[in-house]
Design an enzyme around this catalytic site. Sequence first.
Site, PDB file in Angstrom:
ATOM      1  N   ASP A  32       0.743  -1.969  -0.301  1.00  0.00           N
ATOM      2  CA  ASP A  32      -0.250   0.033   0.307  1.00  0.00           C
ATOM      3  C   ASP A  32       1.054   1.438  -0.160  1.00  0.00           C
ATOM      4  O   ASP A  32       1.748   1.244   0.647  1.00  0.00           O
ATOM      5  CB  ASP A  32      -1.403  -0.044   1.323  1.00  0.00           C
ATOM      6  CG  ASP A  32      -2.424   1.179   1.659  1.00  0.00           C
ATOM      7  OD1 ASP A  32      -1.807   1.987   0.870  1.00  0.00           O
ATOM      8  OD2 ASP A  32      -3.189   0.244   1.350  1.00  0.00           O
ATOM      9  N   ASP A  33       0.838   2.040  -1.171  1.00  0.00           N
ATOM     10  CA  ASP A  33       1.382   3.246  -0.885  1.00  0.00           C
ATOM     11  C   ASP A  33       1.229   4.551   0.181  1.00  0.00           C
ATOM     12  O   ASP A  33       1.626   5.522   0.381  1.00  0.00           O
ATOM     13  CB  ASP A  33       1.652   4.199  -2.096  1.00  0.00           C
ATOM     14  CG  ASP A  33      -0.097   4.454  -2.596  1.00  0.00           C
ATOM     15  OD1 ASP A  33      -1.035   4.350  -2.033  1.00  0.00           O
ATOM     16  OD2 ASP A  33       0.002   6.000  -3.460  1.00  0.00           O
ATOM     17  N   LEU A  34      -0.583   4.459   0.911  1.00  0.00           N
ATOM     18  CA  LEU A  34      -0.904   5.263   2.212  1.00  0.00           C
ATOM     19  C   LEU A  34      -1.303   6.009   1.904  1.00  0.00           C
ATOM     20  O   LEU A  34      -1.830   7.016   2.576  1.00  0.00           O
ATOM     21  CB  LEU A  34      -0.121   5.100   3.616  1.00  0.00           C
ATOM     22  CG  LEU A  34       0.287   4.196   4.078  1.00  0.00           C
ATOM     23  CD1 LEU A  34       1.566   4.113   5.042  1.00  0.00           C
ATOM     24  CD2 LEU A  34      -0.255   3.119   4.279  1.00  0.00           C
ATOM     25  N   ALA A  76      -5.610  -2.863  -4.726  1.00  0.00           N
ATOM     26  CA  ALA A  76      -5.625  -1.502  -4.674  1.00  0.00           C
ATOM     27  C   ALA A  76      -6.209   0.038  -5.646  1.00  0.00           C
ATOM     28  O   ALA A  76      -5.965  -1.040  -6.660  1.00  0.00           O
ATOM     29  CB  ALA A  76      -3.960  -0.778  -4.338  1.00  0.00           C
ATOM     30  N   TYR A 143     -12.926   6.013 -14.498  1.00  0.00           N
ATOM     31  CA  TYR A 143     -13.044   4.356 -12.622  1.00  0.00           C
ATOM     32  C   TYR A 143     -13.854   3.342 -13.827  1.00  0.00           C
ATOM     33  O   TYR A 143     -12.804   2.473 -13.617  1.00  0.00           O
ATOM     34  CB  TYR A 143     -13.643   4.861 -11.919  1.00  0.00           C
ATOM     35  CG  TYR A 143     -14.245   4.044 -10.719  1.00  0.00           C
ATOM     36  CD1 TYR A 143     -13.190   3.755  -9.758  1.00  0.00           C
ATOM     37  CD2 TYR A 143     -15.198   3.421 -10.415  1.00  0.00           C
ATOM     38  CE1 TYR A 143     -13.043   3.080  -9.189  1.00  0.00           C
ATOM     39  CE2 TYR A 143     -15.095   3.036  -9.596  1.00  0.00           C
ATOM     40  CZ  TYR A 143     -14.287   2.721  -8.472  1.00  0.00           C
ATOM     41  OH  TYR A 143     -14.300   0.881  -7.450  1.00  0.00           O
ATOM     42  N   VAL A 187     -21.037   7.641   1.115  1.00  0.00           N
ATOM     43  CA  VAL A 187     -22.688   8.318   0.739  1.00  0.00           C
ATOM     44  C   VAL A 187     -22.389   8.277   2.335  1.00  0.00           C
ATOM     45  O   VAL A 187     -22.592   9.078   3.463  1.00  0.00           O
ATOM     46  CB  VAL A 187     -23.357   8.487   0.157  1.00  0.00           C
ATOM     47  CG1 VAL A 187     -23.678   6.778  -0.227  1.00  0.00           C
ATOM     48  CG2 VAL A 187     -24.434   9.057   0.372  1.00  0.00           C
ATOM     49  N   ARG A 211     -29.002   2.700  -4.476  1.00  0.00           N
ATOM     50  CA  ARG A 211     -27.536   1.620  -4.428  1.00  0.00           C
ATOM     51  C   ARG A 211     -28.026   1.050  -3.609  1.00  0.00           C
ATOM     52  O   ARG A 211     -28.754   0.381  -2.915  1.00  0.00           O
ATOM     53  CB  ARG A 211     -26.641   2.747  -3.982  1.00  0.00           C
ATOM     54  CG  ARG A 211     -25.296   4.193  -4.442  1.00  0.00           C
ATOM     55  CD  ARG A 211     -24.999   3.855  -5.828  1.00  0.00           C
ATOM     56  NE  ARG A 211     -24.473   4.349  -6.266  1.00  0.00           N
ATOM     57  CZ  ARG A 211     -25.639   5.504  -7.323  1.00  0.00           C
ATOM     58  NH1 ARG A 211     -26.713   5.634  -7.616  1.00  0.00           N
ATOM     59  NH2 ARG A 211     -24.190   6.626  -7.854  1.00  0.00           N
ATOM     60  N   ASP A 271     -22.479  10.236 -11.972  1.00  0.00           N
ATOM     61  CA  ASP A 271     -23.412   9.789 -11.525  1.00  0.00           C
ATOM     62  C   ASP A 271     -24.922   8.311 -11.921  1.00  0.00           C
ATOM     63  O   ASP A 271     -24.884   8.513 -13.151  1.00  0.00           O
ATOM     64  CB  ASP A 271     -24.056  10.242 -10.380  1.00  0.00           C
ATOM     65  CG  ASP A 271     -24.537  10.199  -9.254  1.00  0.00           C
ATOM     66  OD1 ASP A 271     -23.204   9.419  -8.796  1.00  0.00           O
ATOM     67  OD2 ASP A 271     -25.815  10.954  -8.211  1.00  0.00           O
TER      68      ASP A 271
END
Length: 312
Positions: A32-34, A76, A143, A187, A211, A271
């Site tokens: 992980d790169d945090l 990740a 995404y 959310v 959702r 959205d």
Amino acid sequence: METVLVTGGAGFIGSHLVERLVAEGFVVRVLDDLSSGCMANLAAVRDRIEFQKGDLRDPAVSRKAAAGCTWVFHLAAVVSVPQTIGDPAGSAAVNETGSLHVLEAAREAGVRRLVFASSSAVYGDDPRLPLREDLPPRPRSPYAVQKLAVEHYLAVYDELFGLSTASLRFFNVFGPRQDPSSPYSGVISIFLRRALEDQAPVIYGDGLQTRDFIYVADVVEALLLAARSSAAGVFNVGTGREVEIVSLWRQIAALTGCKRLPHHAAPRPGDIRRSVAAVGEASSRLGFSARVGFEEGLARTLAWYRGSGSGA
Ligand code: NAD
Ligand code: UD1
């Protein structure tokens, strides 16, 4: 003892997975790169895991992390849809090219099984609900394109190189440790924080978008089942229950006693309007079904935010 790698293991979902793997007796390595995760998420297991701080964008980092591992859980990513809209190329360097580095590293290391955290975002706005895995994807954001591309890479690595893989399309995951601090956070984490601070939430659009919210422990169960299975392809990880954003706020307001009325703002670009999972494929091929009810999950999450002392 088998060594397993969790990329993104310091994040919200990853840290729950790491705890479960440690409890099951695996040697767990976290890469992980945090950037959005943090070591505090791993506080309960810090001295029992191997932690490698590194960035997926560097292929050598993934190579080092995957060496000697039997399973890889690849979580990740840049996880915010609006963030990928703001920086398509920068996010693709992590979500797409970074994932290829993980796949290459897994292949070189002779990993037995790789499970990838994909997303229900790949369905886009398909009105044919509940969303089934055999619907043609309609990505509406960088995404979603990035997640879909990696699903295809997994299938190609399976076919060309015999790397056993599965992609899990998580629906909207919630639970303890989800970070509410950015406007792009999940959310439920944002609404719980607003309610506990007695602040009105912002609802983007009319709030009638829906959702399928799934509790994080159920997602961890799905990840384990997918790793133990040899089933290839894509699997929804959701509950099959559809919740409107306005009704989510009403429930949180009732649970917390917050009387504020939501402010409405313009809908978010990219959205998705309605989202709910078809759960048959994961049930029949992985033996997975969500067990924690929505109200129960909300209550557990609220208890955690109350106890975390951050006011969030
Ligand atoms: P998170 O932000 O808490 O976890 C992501 C982790 O990846 C963080 O710990 C972050 O530091 C790490 N990371 C980011 N860029 C990196 C890089 N370049 N190199 C190394 N590490 C890097 O988010 P999360 O909600 O736990 O999401 C985990 C995975 O599940 C992601 O792949 C996300 O796309 C996917 N997913 C999440 C949801 C959800 O509702 N939370 C839904 C669908 C899919
Ligand atoms: C989320 C995940 C994404 C995942 C996808 C799967 C995060 C940050 N994003 O995206 O990684 O792939 O689910 O479906 O976890 N909203 C408000 N007010 C707010 C915040 C959000 O009204 O303050 C609305 C949004 O406009 C959206 C809905 O709530 O309609 C859910 O938003 P969000 O939690 O950001 O999730 P997704 O965009 O669905």
